[in-house]
Design an enzyme around this catalytic site. Sequence first.
Site, PDB file in Angstrom:
ATOM      1  N   ASP A  29      40.104  82.191 103.730  1.00 46.95           N
ATOM      2  CA  ASP A  29      40.451  81.932 102.334  1.00 46.95           C
ATOM      3  C   ASP A  29      40.458  80.431 102.047  1.00 46.95           C
ATOM      4  OD1 ASP A  29      41.183  82.491  99.768  1.00 46.95           O
ATOM      5  OD2 ASP A  29      43.242  83.060 100.225  1.00 46.95           O
ATOM      6  N   ASN A  77      36.031  92.025  96.041  1.00 41.86           N
ATOM      7  CA  ASN A  77      35.236  90.849  95.671  1.00 41.86           C
ATOM      8  C   ASN A  77      34.137  91.152  94.652  1.00 41.86           C
ATOM      9  OD1 ASN A  77      35.446  89.171  98.929  1.00 41.86           O
ATOM     10  ND2 ASN A  77      36.675  88.877  97.091  1.00 41.86           N
TER      11      ASN A  77
HETATM   12  C1  FPP Z   1      37.643  83.200 100.131  1.00 43.48           C
HETATM   13  O1  FPP Z   1      37.612  81.972  99.463  1.00 43.48           O
HETATM   14  C2  FPP Z   1      36.364  83.455 100.759  1.00 43.48           C
HETATM   15  C3  FPP Z   1      35.532  84.477 100.423  1.00 43.48           C
HETATM   16  C4  FPP Z   1      35.832  85.478  99.384  1.00 43.48           C
HETATM   17  C5  FPP Z   1      34.246  84.657 101.068  1.00 43.48           C
HETATM   18  C6  FPP Z   1      34.171  84.302 102.517  1.00 43.48           C
HETATM   19  C7  FPP Z   1      32.762  84.064 102.810  1.00 43.48           C
HETATM   20  C8  FPP Z   1      32.258  83.118 103.609  1.00 43.48           C
HETATM   21  C9  FPP Z   1      33.061  82.215 104.434  1.00 43.48           C
HETATM   22  C10 FPP Z   1      30.788  82.918 103.666  1.00 43.48           C
HETATM   23  C11 FPP Z   1      29.972  84.116 104.045  1.00 43.48           C
HETATM   24  C12 FPP Z   1      30.252  84.611 105.416  1.00 43.48           C
HETATM   25  C13 FPP Z   1      29.320  84.892 106.342  1.00 43.48           C
HETATM   26  C14 FPP Z   1      29.735  85.588 107.604  1.00 43.48           C
HETATM   27  C15 FPP Z   1      27.919  84.546 106.191  1.00 43.48           C
HETATM   28  P1  FPP Z   1      37.880  81.938  97.911  1.00 43.48           P
HETATM   29  O2  FPP Z   1      36.560  81.836  97.236  1.00 43.48           O
HETATM   30  O3  FPP Z   1      38.728  83.098  97.509  1.00 43.48           O
HETATM   31  O4  FPP Z   1      38.671  80.608  97.804  1.00 43.48           O
HETATM   32  P2  FPP Z   1      39.802  80.234  96.715  1.00 43.48           P
HETATM   33  O5  FPP Z   1      40.916  81.219  96.905  1.00 43.48           O
HETATM   34  O6  FPP Z   1      40.174  78.845  97.111  1.00 43.48           O
HETATM   35  O7  FPP Z   1      39.128  80.315  95.368  1.00 43.48           O
END
Ligand code: FPP
Length: 244
Positions: A29, A77
């Site tokens: 996250d 998501n």
């Molecule tokens: C949360 O950060 C992260 C995600 C919803 C996606 C996680 C994906 C990756 C790390 C990249 C893809 C993975 C692979 C294995 C290729 P957020 O966007 O919710 O952050 P925030 O809460 O700060 O907005």
Amino acid sequence: MSPSAAPAVSLDPVLSSGTVPRHVAIIMDGNGRWAKQRMLPRLAGHKAGVDAVRRVTREARRLGIAALTLYAFSSENWRRPEQEVGDLMGLLRIFIRSDLQELVSENVRLRVIGDYRRFTPDLVAMIDDAVARTAANNGPILAIALNYGSHAELAAAARRAALRVGADGIDEAAIEAELDTHDLPPLDLLIRTSGEQRLSNFLLWQAAYAELLFVETLWPDFDAEALAAAVTAFGLRQRRYGGL
Ligand code: FPP
């Protein structure tokens, strides 16, 4: 540093005597906040998040962690803007293209948990191909959670268990055997980055006896040292499984 000044517990779990968890799961996250702090688009945060995935999977192998499960795309998501959903799918494709060969040669078994068959057919085929190409490996497992939600996983497991053993035959073992994680070791350590303290529908059954670790670091900043520190913290905890 003289021997007498050395810390009592080495920060490197491989060098210290602490127990290394067999199965570590991570709620990655903070990509969006990382990007915002730098006045960059959210995509830049997710790209940096993929770099962190690469660093952390390598360090997990070095530490001897048998299974690493990463929450890359939750069933919730889909509620994000279409553009961001598309960007995340695009990064997954890029990751498979760029990193599959390393996983194959490093003897990693790639696994997917979650209902990823809801993705576009070409991406599903790409994922199936990647999993198949590592299926003969017998080293550490890298499990990626894609369109994963614990409630849906449990409902599906219960349905399959009912078909297999009948409603009255459903016990804990029957559910366990039908979970997406049925062939992974028991979950030992669940980490969430970015300071949020929630499980967000991730591995709810599996986390029953896991140690939980919430760290302030935003996912793109999570590096080898951060994983080593988490594993060291795990080694210092006493797990009692309800006993004394
Ligand atoms: C949360 O950060 C992260 C995600 C919803 C996606 C996680 C994906 C990756 C790390 C990249 C893809 C993975 C692979 C294995 C290729 P957020 O966007 O919710 O952050 P925030 O809460 O700060 O907005």
